[in-house]
Design a protein around this motif. Structure first.
Motif, PDB file in Angstrom:
ATOM      1  N   ALA A   1       0.805  -1.222   0.000  1.00 22.31           N
ATOM      2  CA  ALA A   1       0.000   0.000   0.000  1.00 22.31           C
ATOM      3  C   ALA A   1       0.839   1.274   0.000  1.00 22.31           C
ATOM      4  N   HIS A   2       1.886   1.316   0.817  1.00 26.10           N
ATOM      5  CA  HIS A   2       2.653   2.559   0.922  1.00 26.10           C
ATOM      6  C   HIS A   2       3.442   2.867  -0.351  1.00 26.10           C
ATOM      7  N   THR A   3       3.646   1.854  -1.194  1.00 25.21           N
ATOM      8  CA  THR A   3       4.352   2.108  -2.456  1.00 25.21           C
ATOM      9  C   THR A   3       3.441   2.779  -3.477  1.00 25.21           C
ATOM     10  N   VAL A   4       2.124   2.764  -3.213  1.00 24.84           N
ATOM     11  CA  VAL A   4       1.154   3.355  -4.128  1.00 24.84           C
ATOM     12  C   VAL A   4       0.709   4.736  -3.639  1.00 24.84           C
ATOM     13  N   ASP A   5       0.362   4.825  -2.342  1.00 25.49           N
ATOM     14  CA  ASP A   5      -0.157   6.079  -1.804  1.00 25.49           C
ATOM     15  C   ASP A   5       0.089   6.097  -0.295  1.00 25.49           C
ATOM     16  N   HIS A   6       0.931   6.988   0.177  1.00 22.16           N
ATOM     17  CA  HIS A   6       1.278   7.052   1.599  1.00 22.16           C
ATOM     18  C   HIS A   6       0.080   7.437   2.460  1.00 22.16           C
ATOM     19  N   HIS A   7      -0.760   8.308   1.965  1.00 24.42           N
ATOM     20  CA  HIS A   7      -1.904   8.751   2.762  1.00 24.42           C
ATOM     21  C   HIS A   7      -2.965   7.659   2.858  1.00 24.42           C
ATOM     22  N   LEU A   8      -3.227   6.988   1.766  1.00 27.32           N
ATOM     23  CA  LEU A   8      -4.185   5.884   1.806  1.00 27.32           C
ATOM     24  C   LEU A   8      -3.660   4.747   2.675  1.00 27.32           C
ATOM     25  N   SER A   9      -2.376   4.469   2.559  1.00 33.50           N
ATOM     26  CA  SER A   9      -1.770   3.435   3.397  1.00 33.50           C
ATOM     27  C   SER A   9      -1.935   3.774   4.870  1.00 33.50           C
ATOM     28  N   ALA A  10      -1.652   5.023   5.233  1.00 32.59           N
ATOM     29  CA  ALA A  10      -1.798   5.441   6.630  1.00 32.59           C
ATOM     30  C   ALA A  10      -3.254   5.375   7.080  1.00 32.59           C
TER      31      ALA A  10
END
Length: 295
Positions: A51-60
């Motif tokens: 997830a964090h490789t795609v979007d840091h905010h969505l991952s968080a």
């Protein structure tokens, strides 16, 4: 430790599938040691590695929703999880929420803004700090004398140190000390925080064969009877893929790969079936029988 300690428990997705034996053995050991685990209500995937490789905010946001749900568990000291990848995501997200701009963008993705962030730690940290080796020693039903283990923490359980904030990030010893408290020998394994290849097992099997093969070679050179780990992905690479690694590297390793909770459970006298020992790809029966333990 006096009295029962309550934690909000995040099992993680693998705990419901590929590493179910880690989840069941964790629950059994915690119950035996007076740590009450209350599953986070309506928890969701933390995003794991991708997830964090795609979007840091969505991952968080994925992790922060779990933290918000965990805050509903009455009387919980904080959140604990057995999985280092889940731990990393939860702790990293919690740290990033200290940035007001980042927090504002994440909170827009949540049903309700995250107001309170509970402390997050690994099950290993909770067992080490809330129970501890000294208190564990007198609870042992069957000491694992003669069992020589290669303690393998993996590359993210203690790193980066400014986020994980537990044990030494280059030479962790918490798992060693708990295993020694139940009578096993924790060998000075030199690669305890080296990468096994992680999720490259799907995309680049050759990387896992090389890196995990190096770990197996080192364990054999140390004279280890078995590996012991705290990570579902590390356990899978070393255990389930061991035949693939042997074929690629022309080796003949047959080294059982335990979760540390399985061995603690055996020492506490818990039912081997409840610890999921039958789920291991490399059978541990001969290794355990040699030290007087039936699996």
């Amino acid at each position: 430790m006096t009295g029962k300690i309550r934690y909000a428990y995040y099992p993680g997705c693998s705990g419901q599938g590929t590493s179910v034996e880690y989840d069941t053995s964790t629950r059994a050991v915690c119950a035996a040691l007076d740590i009450e685990l209350v599953d986070i209500p309506d928890w969701n995937c933390c995003g794991s590695s991708p997830a964090h490789t795609v979007d840091h905010h969505l991952s968080a946001a994925l992790s922060c929703r779990n933290l918000a749900q965990a805050a509903q568990v009455e009387g919980a000291r904080g959140v604990i999880t057995p999985c280092p990848s889940c731990l990393s995501n939860l702790k990293t997200s919690a740290r990033r929420m200290a940035d007001p701009d980042f927090a504002a963008r994440v909170n827009k993705l949540l049903d309700k803004p995250l107001r309170h962030i509970p402390p997050v730690k690994s099950v290993l940290q909770a067992l080490f700090e809330d129970v501890g080796p000294d208190a564990l020693y007198p609870r042992v039903f069957k000491r694992l004398e003669g069992l020589k283990l290669a303690p393998y923490y993996g590359c993210i359980m203690n790193r980066p140190p400014q986020i994980m904030e537990f044990d030494d990030h280059e030479h962790p010893v918490a798992m060693d000390r708990l295993l020694e408290a139940v009578g096993a020998t924790a060998l000075p394994f030199p690669l305890k925080v080296e990468c096994c290849g992680a999720s490259y097992g799907v995309a680049r099997q050759d990387i896992v064969e090389r890196l995990s093969g190096r770990l197996l070679d080192a364990a054999a050179a140390c004279g280890a009877d078995a590996f012991v780990t705290a990570c579902p992905l590390c356990q899978m690479n070393l255990d389930l893929r061991q035949d693939q690694i042997n074929a690629a590297n022309k080796t003949g390793h047959r080294i059982p790969v335990f979760y540390y909770t399985q061995l603690l459970g055996l020492a506490l006298g818990l039912d081997p079936k409840a610890l999921g020992l039958d789920k291991l790809a490399v059978s541990p029966r001969d290794v355990l029988a040699a030290v007087g333990v039936r699996a």
